[in-house]
Design a protein around this motif. Structure first.
Motif, mmCIF file in Angstrom:
data_model
loop_
_atom_site.group_PDB
_atom_site.id
_atom_site.type_symbol
_atom_site.label_atom_id
_atom_site.label_comp_id
_atom_site.label_asym_id
_atom_site.label_seq_id
_atom_site.Cartn_x
_atom_site.Cartn_y
_atom_site.Cartn_z
ATOM 1 N N PHE A 104 -11.825 10.932 -3.676
ATOM 2 C CA PHE A 104 -12.685 9.685 -3.747
ATOM 3 C C PHE A 104 -13.990 9.743 -4.007
ATOM 4 C CE2 PHE A 104 -8.959 9.645 -0.302
ATOM 5 C CZ PHE A 104 -8.245 9.240 -1.210
ATOM 6 N N ALA A 105 -14.830 10.724 -3.460
ATOM 7 C CA ALA A 105 -16.056 10.860 -3.895
ATOM 8 C C ALA A 105 -16.453 10.928 -5.158
ATOM 9 C CB ALA A 105 -16.543 12.134 -3.068
ATOM 10 N N THR A 148 -4.489 5.131 -0.934
ATOM 11 C CA THR A 148 -5.105 6.125 -0.411
ATOM 12 C C THR A 148 -4.482 7.345 0.151
ATOM 13 O OG1 THR A 148 -7.072 4.613 -0.017
ATOM 14 C CG2 THR A 148 -7.368 6.885 1.143
ATOM 15 N N THR A 149 -3.420 7.060 1.099
ATOM 16 C CA THR A 149 -2.709 8.137 1.539
ATOM 17 C C THR A 149 -1.880 8.919 0.372
ATOM 18 O OG1 THR A 149 -0.734 6.725 1.941
ATOM 19 C CG2 THR A 149 -2.544 7.192 3.890
ATOM 20 N N GLU A 150 -1.363 8.138 -0.577
ATOM 21 C CA GLU A 150 -0.645 8.795 -1.762
ATOM 22 C C GLU A 150 -1.642 9.530 -2.472
ATOM 23 O OE1 GLU A 150 2.394 9.418 -4.745
ATOM 24 O OE2 GLU A 150 2.325 8.869 -2.320
ATOM 25 N N TYR A 151 -2.869 9.092 -2.711
ATOM 26 C CA TYR A 151 -3.923 9.981 -3.332
ATOM 27 C C TYR A 151 -4.187 11.222 -2.768
ATOM 28 C CZ TYR A 151 -4.733 6.031 -6.772
ATOM 29 O OH TYR A 151 -4.723 5.238 -7.768
ATOM 30 N N LEU A 152 -4.231 11.046 -1.457
ATOM 31 C CA LEU A 152 -4.541 12.397 -0.775
ATOM 32 C C LEU A 152 -3.150 13.428 -0.689
ATOM 33 C CD1 LEU A 152 -5.950 10.912 2.750
ATOM 34 C CD2 LEU A 152 -6.960 12.402 0.932
ATOM 35 N N ARG A 153 -2.041 12.727 -0.752
ATOM 36 C CA ARG A 153 -0.756 13.520 -1.066
ATOM 37 C C ARG A 153 -0.631 14.133 -2.303
ATOM 38 N NH1 ARG A 153 3.970 13.815 -3.515
ATOM 39 N NH2 ARG A 153 3.603 11.888 -4.686
#
Length: 350
Positions: free
Chosen positions: A95-96, A51-56
């Motif tokens: 994510f949504a 998840t943090t990687e996808y945000l990055r």
């Protein structure tokens, strides 16, 4: 673990209440998938492996000086992030949107092809596809696209199938291996067919070390998997081999009750799951191959419930209860003994 048990109870209660009425059943079915969508949209940064990687990636893809040619990620996923970045600076939108598409695709696939949609949904949740969809977003988008492509396999429309395959590959390169699904659909479910597939699997298994370096030349993005032999990954793959083998054996020995009109599609789905089994066996060499197996193992969500659906009433009822209990126990035991394999529970809102 409490949130997993609560969500499991909610799904089972909705299933029991809704299953008595066809119209209510659809509402209840989609209610469960909407819950999954909302869980994806409002997840915290600790929910999901990357998840943090996808945000990055979202922030990086929308930076002024971003150069897509230097990114290790597929162009389709980068373009999706850039498109969503035009509407908001909040990476949570990935994510949504991704969750809405992934869970809609699975829901549509189950409703269209499963003879027991509720059992398929329960398997989707307990068998690990839900957790996978929350963690491996890029590949889950690719799988979601290929679930639409399956329509064109059955309709024998290769060009449309190929277009969706290329689109899926733009989100995860391993999707290209689903090209074999079109070829598999033309195979006859004979002993000769199974022996040929097993022979090819054995040859690839023996020659694996020779093929490994070439495999990573093709998939440089996944080169980090090269050293991931043994350990927990190997145990997970052995578990999948065991489960898929049981699904195949059950589906084979109960096939006599499958109506002739359903049998052609049933045979295709059986062969798809058989290919998944062979790919999991190859994944004992290196676990990146289990990513390829996932494209074919999704058909177990249809195959097993269909096999159960056509049994006599009391046999069907006892089998359904047994399957639900067995897969709930499987998910609960893994969550208890191997919490590091699960990244969704405990669930936190961002």
């Amino acid at each position: 673990m409490a949130d997993f048990i609560i969500l499991s109870i909610v799904i089972l209660i909705i299933a029991l209440i809704s299953n008595s009425d066809k119209r209510l059943s659809k509402i209840g079915f989609w209610t469960c998938f909407v819950i999954f969508m909302l869980m994806s949209a409002f997840r915290g940064p600790t929910v999901g492996n990357d998840t943090t990687e996808y945000l990055r990636i979202f922030n990086e893809a929308n930076a002024i000086d971003f150069d897509a040619s230097n990114s290790r990620y597929e162009i389709g996923y980068i373009l999706l992030n850039q498109l969503l970045g035009k509407f908001t600076v909040e990476g949570q939108i990935v994510f949504a949107v991704a969750g809405a598409f992934i869970f809609f695709s699975f829901g549509r696939f189950i409703l269209k092809y499963s003879k027991s949609p509720w059992l398929s949904l329960i398997l989707f949740f307990f068998y690990g596809f839900f957790v996978f969809s929350m963690s491996a977003i890029r590949q889950s988008i690719a799988i979601g696209i290929l679930l639409f492509a399956y329509d064109y396999i059955l309709q024998k429309k290769f060009v449309k199938f190929l277009m969706l395959l290329l689109l899926a590959t733009a989100f995860h390169m391993t999707a290209m291996f689903f090209i074999f699904a079109y070829l598999v659909s033309y195979l006859k479910p004979t002993l000769k067919t199974y022996l040929i597939i097993l022979s090819v699997t054995a040859a690839l298994f023996i020659c694996f070390n020779l093929l490994l370096s070439n495999l990573f030349l093709l998939f440089e993005t996944y080169e980090g998997y090269e050293n991931e032999y043994g350990g927990g990954a190997r145990i997970a793959i052995i578990i999948y081999i065991s489960i898929v083998s049981l699904v195949l054996l059950f589906s084979y020995f109960t096939r006599k009750r499958i109506p002739a009109a359903v049998m052609p599609v049933y045979n295709k789905e059986f062969l798809m799951v058989f290919v998944a089994l062979c790919t999991y066996i190859l994944a004992l060499n290196i676990n990146i191959l289990d990513r390829i197996a996932n494209y074919y193992n999704v058909f177990s969500l249809i195959l097993l419930p269909t096999a159960i659906h056509y049994q006599r009433y009391y046999t069907r009822l006892s089998m359904t209860i047994s399957v639900v209990i067995a897969f709930f126990a499987y998910a609960a035991v893994l969550l208890w003994l191997r919490p590091n394999w699960n990244s969704v529970f405990p669930y936190y809102i961002y």
